[in-house]
Design an enzyme around this catalytic site. Sequence first.
Site, PDB file in Angstrom:
ATOM      1  N   GLU A 117       0.823  -1.212   0.000  1.00  0.00           N
ATOM      2  CA  GLU A 117       0.000   0.000   0.000  1.00  0.00           C
ATOM      3  C   GLU A 117       0.858   1.264   0.000  1.00  0.00           C
ATOM      4  O   GLU A 117       0.523   2.251  -0.661  1.00  0.00           O
ATOM      5  CB  GLU A 117      -0.944  -0.017   1.202  1.00  0.00           C
ATOM      6  CG  GLU A 117      -2.046  -1.060   1.056  1.00  0.00           C
ATOM      7  CD  GLU A 117      -2.982  -1.107   2.240  1.00  0.00           C
ATOM      8  OE1 GLU A 117      -4.145  -0.706   2.102  1.00  0.00           O
ATOM      9  OE2 GLU A 117      -2.540  -1.542   3.325  1.00  0.00           O
ATOM     10  N   GLU A 139      -3.811  -9.455   2.778  1.00  0.00           N
ATOM     11  CA  GLU A 139      -4.481  -9.416   4.076  1.00  0.00           C
ATOM     12  C   GLU A 139      -5.634 -10.403   4.208  1.00  0.00           C
ATOM     13  O   GLU A 139      -5.934 -10.867   5.317  1.00  0.00           O
ATOM     14  CB  GLU A 139      -4.995  -8.002   4.357  1.00  0.00           C
ATOM     15  CG  GLU A 139      -3.914  -6.961   4.620  1.00  0.00           C
ATOM     16  CD  GLU A 139      -3.408  -6.269   3.358  1.00  0.00           C
ATOM     17  OE1 GLU A 139      -2.809  -5.198   3.459  1.00  0.00           O
ATOM     18  OE2 GLU A 139      -3.630  -6.824   2.248  1.00  0.00           O
TER      19      GLU A 139
END
Length: 715
Positions: A117, A139
Amino acid sequence: MINKHIKYSVDSEGIAVVTWDVADSPVNIMNESTMAEFFLTINQAITDDAVKGIVIASAKKDFIAGGDLKWFLNYDKSKKECFDMLMQTNTYLRKMETCGKPVVAAINGLALGGGCEIALACHHRIMSTHSKSYIGLVECSVGLFPGAGGTQRFLRMLGPQKTIQYITQSKKLTAEQALKDGLVDEICNPEDDIVMLAKDWIRTKGTSMQPWDNKKFKVPGTPMGVGQISGVTEFFSVSNAMAYKTTHGNLPHIKNVLSAIYYGAACHIDKALEVEASYFVDTLFSKETKNIIRASFIFINDAARGKSKPKGYDRVSFKKIGVIGAGMMGAGIAYVNAKAGIDVVLKDVSVAKAESGKDYIKIQEQKKLQNGYTTEDKIDALLQKVKTSASNTDLASCDLIIEAVFENEKLKNTITVETEKVINETVIYASNTSTIPITQLAKSSSRPDKFIGLHFFSPVEKMRLVEVIVGKETCEKTLAAAMDYVIAIGKVPIIVNDGRGFFTSRVFGKFINEGITMLTEGVPPAVIENVARKIGMPVGPLAISDEINLKLMLAIMSEDSNLTPHEINLRQTLVTIIETHGRTGKKEGRGLYDYPKGEKKSIWKEWSKIYPPQASYDEEEVGKRLLFAMVIDAYKCLDSGVLQEPKDADVGSILGLGFPIHTGGVMSYIDYVGAKEFALYSAELESKYGARFKMPESLKERIKNAGNNRVFYEN
């Protein structure tokens, strides 16, 4: 400013290098302290007029491995505080994107989860082609989803289809794949100076605007502009339906990530980040996500690293092992050893049979070749690690023996005696038995202290769990070495003390038994199977019974002198099904299902005549019976010392039985349901169906003492 985790420097040309180097950690991880320091450092570069561009790099072998999951598991602040934290993170990343200075991510090694990210928020990404370099939003594999803009930046870079696929599948991309998809802009060789390449881009081409900050921006692969979702609503609806079909609504992180992507697509990036943060908070605070993090990240990782290995023993390595029995299990064991770089002697009664086991390995590798995951040279090198044999003398040079013949005690004993004549007296001898007590098998051994059980699961190359079975005379040194071996071949060991069925076979038997029992009670077989999948089990108890084979199940039960009254009745049921109705299993094409050639299997239609359907049934009760049967027996394993710790039961049930991971495993399930609720429902099932649902007194006491707290774990 004193930097503990983030290094900062500015060269003579005004290019700042922000280097992640988290102290006292082998990898760069993101948590409150590292992120606070990173953003202070980034802000320093942004506000310094002398800085013309910024490079984000790493001093370790990986870029940033992701967020600290222990931090998330133990997160004790409010939902609002969590949301504010995420929005502060988004504010800093957006400030980095819109600061007017080009920012480059120099990605060496892993850039996963939050590390990915941060890279996505840069204007340019350069990635090393090192074999261990991967980038991705992973995730979902631990019950979460990206919470620092990953869903929204992926969407705006890849379009909705790949975004949903990559995120929900936790896909990790190589540098070449990432370049092809446009997630990175440039790749380089491992020996290249990646920071220098990043500086060169800033000096020669540096731009400082993200595509999604352009008013004319459209999401790739769609007709969508900001504020428009027409044209893709149907795609999202199909994705949502497919996700529910797979998860049955048991995994909130999958439902929430799809919602974050869908609703975020209709907004400008800043509003979209709020949408994502809101869904992330709901996910983090769900009991399912806590369970998945604890089980998959903490317990399974600890087991995979050998945390349960006896202390005080040096690590033992194995160069050559002997595998006796070249059936599917033996071939699979040989396969994983060869993949781990260990030489294998694969022995059977004839070289031809041993070669058939080697052919199994070749077939699996050919499948990978067709999909581009290996090469002919690699396959040849792998097959050379496996020597086929029909002679015991070829086992003489092995430093570990694994017997993997079928479940026949007399045969296993004969093989033990013959093999021990040729191997060194220091060599460990392991049996891959799934039911016969190791202490019983060790009676045929002249060195019972070196005798141990290694229970692999089929297919061996895919199943991660190995039960390490300790007999009464197995010495601690043997156990420690066996743990080293299991870890060396990339498997996850749990220590199980001896007993018929050990842990997994015994507990899984309760799931199967309950399914067949409900069939005889008139619960429609389709209901039994569908409910089993709905509660999160990968396969229904009737289908798995056919896979195991009803005749084998009967043979195993017939050898057990300690059957309960319920199991005695069930044994007679199996006799009737086999002898009266001629149904034995999948292998014969006639079991609880029919298996017509070239057609999809279907439940045998005659069951409704043999066991008339109930007028009504409770689907919730069907699911509870299947799970409670396993949970109560798993606790009995813990209570009697078959297992050492509750977490071993959770790891074993998830990896070995496919127990629903969102519950955390068989022991965590009690808290998932609610301890008091579990006790009440157990008593209700006991009153209706008998003693098999009766909780041991020690479990009742645990629940009583826990009060409103968790029974087994604090978090």
